[in-house]
Design an enzyme around this catalytic site. Structure first.
Site, PDB file in Angstrom:
ATOM      1  CG  ASP A  31      -8.945   6.116  -1.881  1.00  0.00           C
ATOM      2  OD1 ASP A  31      -9.231   7.183  -1.317  1.00  0.00           O
ATOM      3  OD2 ASP A  31      -9.703   5.530  -2.674  1.00  0.00           O
ATOM      4  CG  HIS A  54      -6.388   1.242   1.397  1.00  0.00           C
ATOM      5  ND1 HIS A  54      -6.468   1.162   0.035  1.00  0.00           N
ATOM      6  CD2 HIS A  54      -7.609   1.653   1.816  1.00  0.00           C
ATOM      7  CE1 HIS A  54      -7.692   1.507  -0.362  1.00  0.00           C
ATOM      8  NE2 HIS A  54      -8.398   1.817   0.708  1.00  0.00           N
ATOM      9  CD  GLU A  84      -3.161  -0.744   0.204  1.00  0.00           C
ATOM     10  OE1 GLU A  84      -3.149   0.325  -0.437  1.00  0.00           O
ATOM     11  OE2 GLU A  84      -4.039  -1.599   0.063  1.00  0.00           O
TER      12      GLU A  84
HETATM   13 FE   LIG Z   1      -4.901   0.445  -1.486  1.00  0.00          FE
END
Ligand SMILES: [Fe+2]
Ligand SMILES: [Fe+2]
Length: 330
Positions: free
Chosen positions: A204, A208, A172
């Site tokens: 985003d 995460h 991520e």
């Molecule tokens: Fe992601």
């Protein structure tokens, strides 16, 4: 080292017992569909009379974007589009979904659905934007996506939830970096909308990343010996990019070309890889852990010097002139 069954069973039991943290993370880190941005917020409104004028403006904005940046954008998009693989990967981890029920209200299963639902917007938005720009050979892009999903995804985490959560924490952050840097180059080339798109997606990924790091932090607290060994094991296998298997028989250099371009353009580099390791070891306070078993203390030693070792490798990476950007419409 391969995880012994007992180690892997122990990790599965601990993960199962921690499903409450995943349920909480859904509320804390993810956004409801109605409140969340959606791809159409950034795209020409095709219901309007001036829709084609909006498309023309989009095409004008993307005109000056270098082919290398388009290649990076396409690679990022293809990575996002292989979403079914990531949802399957997560649900196959030991202790995550023992009922084998995708509609389960278990925290981990619910997290996996809501996390991938957010991810789904990333591929949608980039795909539509690229399609409208006319800058990419979309048929070739579609074939690559088709191949990538067909070929599958192997995080090399052996269905061990600890290793998988280390992988996702790393990944991520890596995708966040890649989107941010692609956005900066789009901005430089005069496309402020695309730059905003990349930044928004990166936002985003940042949420995460925070969630995955918090899951792992809890595991470090609950089972520091097991967490250290999993971290060491995962790093020895190296973190591979999720889109590694995008190649196909007609073109087996797609992934290599994409990686060379992101390294050379400074979008995602070996320095970034080293910095992520450093960040994660700091985040989980690896150096400060005490009272460890022997094998875990060895893993700790290995991990504490690993970022520096990668930095030395990064210094020796020879940047090559970018050849044949992929998926480009000339
Ligand atoms: Fe992601
Ligand atoms: Fe994403």
């Amino acid at each position: 080292m391969n995880l012994h069954t007992t180690e892997s069973d122990k990790n599965a039991a601990i993960i199962f017992s921690l499903e409450g943290i995943a349920a909480k993370a859904v509320d804390e880190y993810l956004v409801d569909p109605e409140q969340c941005w959606q791809p159409t917020d950034f795209l020409p409104d095709m219901t309007k009379d001036d829709a084609l004028e909006q498309v023309a403006q989009l095409r004008k904005r993307t005109d000056a974007i270098p082919p290398e940046v388009i290649t990076s954008l396409v690679g990022n998009m293809i990575t996002e589009e292989a979403l079914p693989n990531y949802q399957s990967f997560f649900n196959l981890l030991k202790g995550v979904n023992p009922e084998g029920n995708m509609a389960s209200e278990n925290g981990w299963v619910s997290w996996s659905r809501k996390w991938t639902a957010e991810e789904n917007r990333h591929g949608d938005l980039l795909n539509k934007y690229l399609y409208l720009s006319g800058r990419a050979d979309m048929k070739q892009v579609e074939i690559t996506i088709h191949n990538l999903i067909s070929n599958g995804f192997d995080a090399k985490s052996e269905q061990d939830p600890y290793q998988a959560l280390i992988y996702t924490s790393f990944q991520e952050r890596a995708t966040k970096i890649s989107h941010v840097n692609t956005g900066k180059l789009a901005d430089k080339a005069g496309d402020d909308v695309l730059s905003r798109i990349c930044k928004t997606i990166a936002g985003d990924e940042a949420r995460h990343e925070k969630a995955y790091k918090s899951f792992m932090a809890k595991i470090f607290e609950t089972d520091p010996n097991g967490a250290l060994v999993a971290f060491e094991t995962m790093m020895k296998k190296k973190i591979t990019m999720p889109a590694l298997l995008m190649d196909h028989e007609k073109d087996n250099s797609l992934f290599t070309r994409f990686s060379l371009i992101t390294e050379t353009m400074g979008i995602y580099t070996t320095f970034d890889y080293a910095n992520i390791i450093h960040h994660l070891t700091e985040q989980w306070k690896v150096a400060q852990l005490t009272g460890l078993k022997d094998y875990a203390a060895k893993a700790q030693d290995y991990l504490c010097t690993l970022a520096d070792r990668y930095r030395r490798i990064a210094e020796r990476v020879k940047l090559q002139p970018v050849m044949n950007p992929a998926w480009i419409n000339y």
